[in-house]
Design an enzyme around this catalytic site. Sequence first.
Site, short mmCIF file in Angstrom:
data_model
loop_
_atom_site.label_atom_id
_atom_site.label_comp_id
_atom_site.label_asym_id
_atom_site.label_seq_id
_atom_site.Cartn_x
_atom_site.Cartn_y
_atom_site.Cartn_z
N ASN A 82 -14.24 -3.04 -4.48
CA ASN A 82 -15.19 -2.35 -5.34
C ASN A 82 -14.50 -1.95 -6.66
O ASN A 82 -13.40 -2.42 -6.97
CB ASN A 82 -15.75 -1.13 -4.60
CG ASN A 82 -17.20 -0.86 -4.94
OD1 ASN A 82 -17.57 -0.84 -6.11
ND2 ASN A 82 -18.02 -0.65 -3.92
N HIS A 112 10.34 5.10 -7.09
CA HIS A 112 11.51 5.43 -7.91
C HIS A 112 12.45 6.33 -7.11
O HIS A 112 12.01 7.09 -6.24
CB HIS A 112 11.10 6.19 -9.17
CG HIS A 112 10.21 5.42 -10.09
ND1 HIS A 112 10.67 4.45 -10.93
CD2 HIS A 112 8.87 5.50 -10.31
CE1 HIS A 112 9.66 3.95 -11.62
NE2 HIS A 112 8.55 4.57 -11.26
N ALA A 166 -12.09 8.08 3.31
CA ALA A 166 -12.04 8.36 1.88
C ALA A 166 -11.00 9.42 1.54
O ALA A 166 -10.84 10.41 2.26
CB ALA A 166 -13.42 8.82 1.40
N ILE A 171 0.96 6.87 4.29
CA ILE A 171 2.41 6.77 4.14
C ILE A 171 3.10 6.29 5.42
O ILE A 171 4.30 6.05 5.42
CB ILE A 171 3.03 8.12 3.70
CG1 ILE A 171 2.76 9.21 4.72
CG2 ILE A 171 2.51 8.52 2.33
CD1 ILE A 171 3.49 10.52 4.43
N LYS A 186 -3.56 10.00 9.13
CA LYS A 186 -3.15 9.92 10.53
C LYS A 186 -4.23 9.22 11.35
O LYS A 186 -5.42 9.35 11.04
CB LYS A 186 -2.93 11.32 11.10
CG LYS A 186 -1.80 12.09 10.44
CD LYS A 186 -1.67 13.48 11.04
CE LYS A 186 -0.56 14.25 10.35
NZ LYS A 186 -0.44 15.63 10.88
N ARG A 189 -8.87 8.59 15.93
CA ARG A 189 -9.39 8.15 17.23
C ARG A 189 -9.65 6.66 17.18
O ARG A 189 -9.76 6.05 16.11
CB ARG A 189 -10.69 8.89 17.57
CG ARG A 189 -11.84 8.62 16.60
CD ARG A 189 -13.13 9.26 17.09
NE ARG A 189 -14.24 9.10 16.16
CZ ARG A 189 -14.99 8.01 16.06
NH1 ARG A 189 -14.76 6.96 16.85
NH2 ARG A 189 -16.00 7.95 15.19
#
Length: 201
Positions: A82, A112, A166, A171, A186, A189
């Site tokens: 999108n 960096h 959203a 990470i 995270k 489920r």
Amino acid sequence: MREEERIFAGKLFDARSKELRDIKHKAHILCQKFNTLDEYDENRLSIIKEFIGGIGEKYYFQGPIQFNYGVHTYIGENFFANFNTTILDDGRIYIGDNVMFGPNVSLMATSHPLIPEERVAMKYKDGHVSMSEYAEEIHIENNVWIACNVVVCGGVHIGNNVVIGAGSVVIKDIPDNYLAYGNPCKPIRLITEKDSKLDLL
């Protein structure tokens, strides 16, 4: 060792070197061209193949788009992105089949050093001062939906059939078949048949 080779070897590299700037420049110019064309222009989507590392036959970018290198990104079949897709593909990025991006998705396969002297004052033999970066790959498997305003950082592996909610910042790896969201993102489920929306038909 060339600067691009340093990227793939996991070493610090100079993002301002002419070698890398020349590679990026091609992608930047072609992204600009893509972004100026009407979405119904039949020449628009073919521009992607001029700078991308590889892509399937069926794909769509709403635009605008911005790739850093382009040639370091590999996308499978039936891809959809999108508005405002941003891909900093200093490290290689691999995207599977049937992957969907919502608006404002960013893939950030670069970083960096935290120590300022390492970030902006790494001197080469010729006295040139670099802006040092290092890069880790991103892997996104098949049948993944990444919703709006998500950032995916380098070194992440997103499994098959995953949905990223959203506004998430990814990470860490996300396993197959999970709904995941949050900052940091995270696994929340498993996605099951109870999530079906076929009744809406």
